[in-house]
Design a protein around this motif. Structure first.
Motif, PDB file in Angstrom:
ATOM      1  N   LYS A   1       0.806  -1.204   0.000  1.00 28.12           N
ATOM      2  CA  LYS A   1       0.000   0.000   0.000  1.00 28.12           C
ATOM      3  C   LYS A   1       0.839   1.254   0.000  1.00 28.12           C
ATOM      4  N   GLU A   2       2.075   1.175  -0.420  1.00 27.03           N
ATOM      5  CA  GLU A   2       2.931   2.358  -0.537  1.00 27.03           C
ATOM      6  C   GLU A   2       3.218   3.038   0.800  1.00 27.03           C
ATOM      7  N   TYR A   3       3.213   2.294   1.900  1.00 29.54           N
ATOM      8  CA  TYR A   3       3.569   2.866   3.194  1.00 29.54           C
ATOM      9  C   TYR A   3       5.070   2.743   3.405  1.00 29.54           C
ATOM     10  N   ASP A   4       5.673   3.776   3.948  1.00 27.00           N
ATOM     11  CA  ASP A   4       7.084   3.756   4.299  1.00 27.00           C
ATOM     12  C   ASP A   4       7.239   2.964   5.599  1.00 27.00           C
ATOM     13  N   THR A   5       8.459   2.613   5.942  1.00 23.37           N
ATOM     14  CA  THR A   5       8.717   1.939   7.214  1.00 23.37           C
ATOM     15  C   THR A   5       9.342   2.944   8.183  1.00 23.37           C
ATOM     16  N   PHE A   6       9.409   2.568   9.437  1.00 21.63           N
ATOM     17  CA  PHE A   6       9.804   3.495  10.490  1.00 21.63           C
ATOM     18  C   PHE A   6      11.012   3.006  11.288  1.00 21.63           C
ATOM     19  N   SER A   7      11.804   2.103  10.723  1.00 19.91           N
ATOM     20  CA  SER A   7      12.900   1.487  11.467  1.00 19.91           C
ATOM     21  C   SER A   7      13.976   2.491  11.883  1.00 19.91           C
ATOM     22  N   THR A   8      14.246   3.512  11.083  1.00 25.38           N
ATOM     23  CA  THR A   8      15.259   4.509  11.441  1.00 25.38           C
ATOM     24  C   THR A   8      14.824   5.291  12.678  1.00 25.38           C
ATOM     25  N   PHE A   9      13.575   5.726  12.703  1.00 26.71           N
ATOM     26  CA  PHE A   9      13.041   6.458  13.854  1.00 26.71           C
ATOM     27  C   PHE A   9      13.030   5.565  15.103  1.00 26.71           C
ATOM     28  N   LEU A  10      12.572   4.331  14.960  1.00 23.83           N
ATOM     29  CA  LEU A  10      12.523   3.415  16.099  1.00 23.83           C
ATOM     30  C   LEU A  10      13.917   3.146  16.660  1.00 23.83           C
ATOM     31  N   ALA A  11      14.897   2.963  15.783  1.00 23.50           N
ATOM     32  CA  ALA A  11      16.274   2.720  16.234  1.00 23.50           C
ATOM     33  C   ALA A  11      16.825   3.941  16.976  1.00 23.50           C
ATOM     34  N   ALA A  12      16.520   5.144  16.481  1.00 24.28           N
ATOM     35  CA  ALA A  12      16.989   6.368  17.143  1.00 24.28           C
ATOM     36  C   ALA A  12      16.352   6.511  18.527  1.00 24.28           C
ATOM     37  N   LEU A  20       8.955   4.058  24.143  1.00 28.04           N
ATOM     38  CA  LEU A  20       7.716   4.051  23.358  1.00 28.04           C
ATOM     39  C   LEU A  20       6.715   3.036  23.892  1.00 28.04           C
ATOM     40  N   ASN A  21       7.038   2.395  25.026  1.00 23.92           N
ATOM     41  CA  ASN A  21       6.136   1.422  25.645  1.00 23.92           C
ATOM     42  C   ASN A  21       5.363   2.004  26.814  1.00 23.92           C
ATOM     43  N   GLN A  22       5.616   3.265  27.158  1.00 28.12           N
ATOM     44  CA  GLN A  22       4.902   3.863  28.283  1.00 28.12           C
ATOM     45  C   GLN A  22       3.428   4.033  27.940  1.00 28.12           C
ATOM     46  N   PRO A  23       2.567   4.069  28.949  1.00 25.85           N
ATOM     47  CA  PRO A  23       1.125   4.128  28.682  1.00 25.85           C
ATOM     48  C   PRO A  23       0.668   5.504  28.193  1.00 25.85           C
ATOM     49  N   ASP A  24      -0.429   5.483  27.445  1.00 23.46           N
ATOM     50  CA  ASP A  24      -1.151   6.698  27.029  1.00 23.46           C
ATOM     51  C   ASP A  24      -0.281   7.711  26.293  1.00 23.46           C
ATOM     52  N   ILE A  25       0.245   7.287  25.153  1.00 22.50           N
ATOM     53  CA  ILE A  25       1.021   8.203  24.318  1.00 22.50           C
ATOM     54  C   ILE A  25       0.524   8.134  22.872  1.00 22.50           C
ATOM     55  N   THR A  26       0.843   9.160  22.124  1.00 26.87           N
ATOM     56  CA  THR A  26       0.607   9.199  20.688  1.00 26.87           C
ATOM     57  C   THR A  26       1.951   9.449  20.027  1.00 26.87           C
ATOM     58  N   VAL A  27       2.336   8.555  19.134  1.00 28.08           N
ATOM     59  CA  VAL A  27       3.630   8.662  18.459  1.00 28.08           C
ATOM     60  C   VAL A  27       3.412   9.179  17.045  1.00 28.08           C
ATOM     61  N   LEU A  28       4.131  10.227  16.700  1.00 32.36           N
ATOM     62  CA  LEU A  28       4.135  10.764  15.336  1.00 32.36           C
ATOM     63  C   LEU A  28       5.374  10.182  14.663  1.00 32.36           C
ATOM     64  N   ALA A  29       5.164   9.177  13.848  1.00 33.69           N
ATOM     65  CA  ALA A  29       6.278   8.388  13.315  1.00 33.69           C
ATOM     66  C   ALA A  29       6.677   8.856  11.913  1.00 33.69           C
ATOM     67  N   PRO A  30       7.872   9.449  11.780  1.00 33.88           N
ATOM     68  CA  PRO A  30       8.351   9.809  10.442  1.00 33.88           C
ATOM     69  C   PRO A  30       8.925   8.571   9.753  1.00 33.88           C
ATOM     70  N   GLY A  31       8.672   8.460   8.469  1.00 37.43           N
ATOM     71  CA  GLY A  31       9.185   7.327   7.706  1.00 37.43           C
ATOM     72  C   GLY A  31      10.687   7.395   7.511  1.00 37.43           C
ATOM     73  N   ASN A  32      11.261   6.290   7.049  1.00 39.41           N
ATOM     74  CA  ASN A  32      12.709   6.223   6.830  1.00 39.41           C
ATOM     75  C   ASN A  32      13.195   7.275   5.840  1.00 39.41           C
ATOM     76  N   VAL A  33      12.435   7.514   4.790  1.00 35.36           N
ATOM     77  CA  VAL A  33      12.840   8.521   3.803  1.00 35.36           C
ATOM     78  C   VAL A  33      12.935   9.896   4.462  1.00 35.36           C
TER      79      VAL A  33
END
Length: 129
Positions: A1-12, A20-33
């Protein structure tokens, strides 16, 4: 579906100890590009930049305009509605595009909150020019 992945952000985030496992959060995830483009201009993702992508509290995409968008970094993200898109600082959120353009999902449920895909890395101190 043309979605980017987020591995660079997650690794950082992992490298800098952003939980990112704490309760009640909203993550704005930038793609690898987006992360690659940001790093080419501004250097690697810092702890402050990673923490700026995590909003305290669970915020649905339809609540972005009215919710307090206070981040773990301590700053507040600016919401704007332009061109029939939701912008968070300089990034747009939750856009479905036709290939070959990339889509960014919003309201992705996680065990501890929500994830919204965004098209750019956002950073503390951004201002509309």
């Amino acid at each position: 579906k043309e979605y980017d992945t987020f591995s660079t952000f997650l690794a950082a985030c992992q490298q800098h100890g952003i939980d990112l496992n704490q309760p009640d959060i909203t993550v704005l995830a930038p793609g690898n590009v987006a992360c690659e483009q940001f790093s080419a201009v501004s250097g690697p993702l810092t702890k402050e930049v990673c923490a700026y992508h995590v909003i305290k509290g669970v915020v649905n995409a339809d609540q972005l305009a009215s919710a307090a968008l206070t981040t773990l970094e301590g700053s507040t993200i600016t919401y704007r509605r332009m061109f029939r898109k939701d912008f968070l600082d300089n990034a747009f959120c939750g856009v479905k595009a036709s290939p070959p353009r990339t889509s960014y999902a919003s309201n992705v449920k996680a065990d501890n909150g929500l994830i919204h895909g965004i098209n750019e890395v956002i950073y503390p101190g951004w201002s509309e020019s």
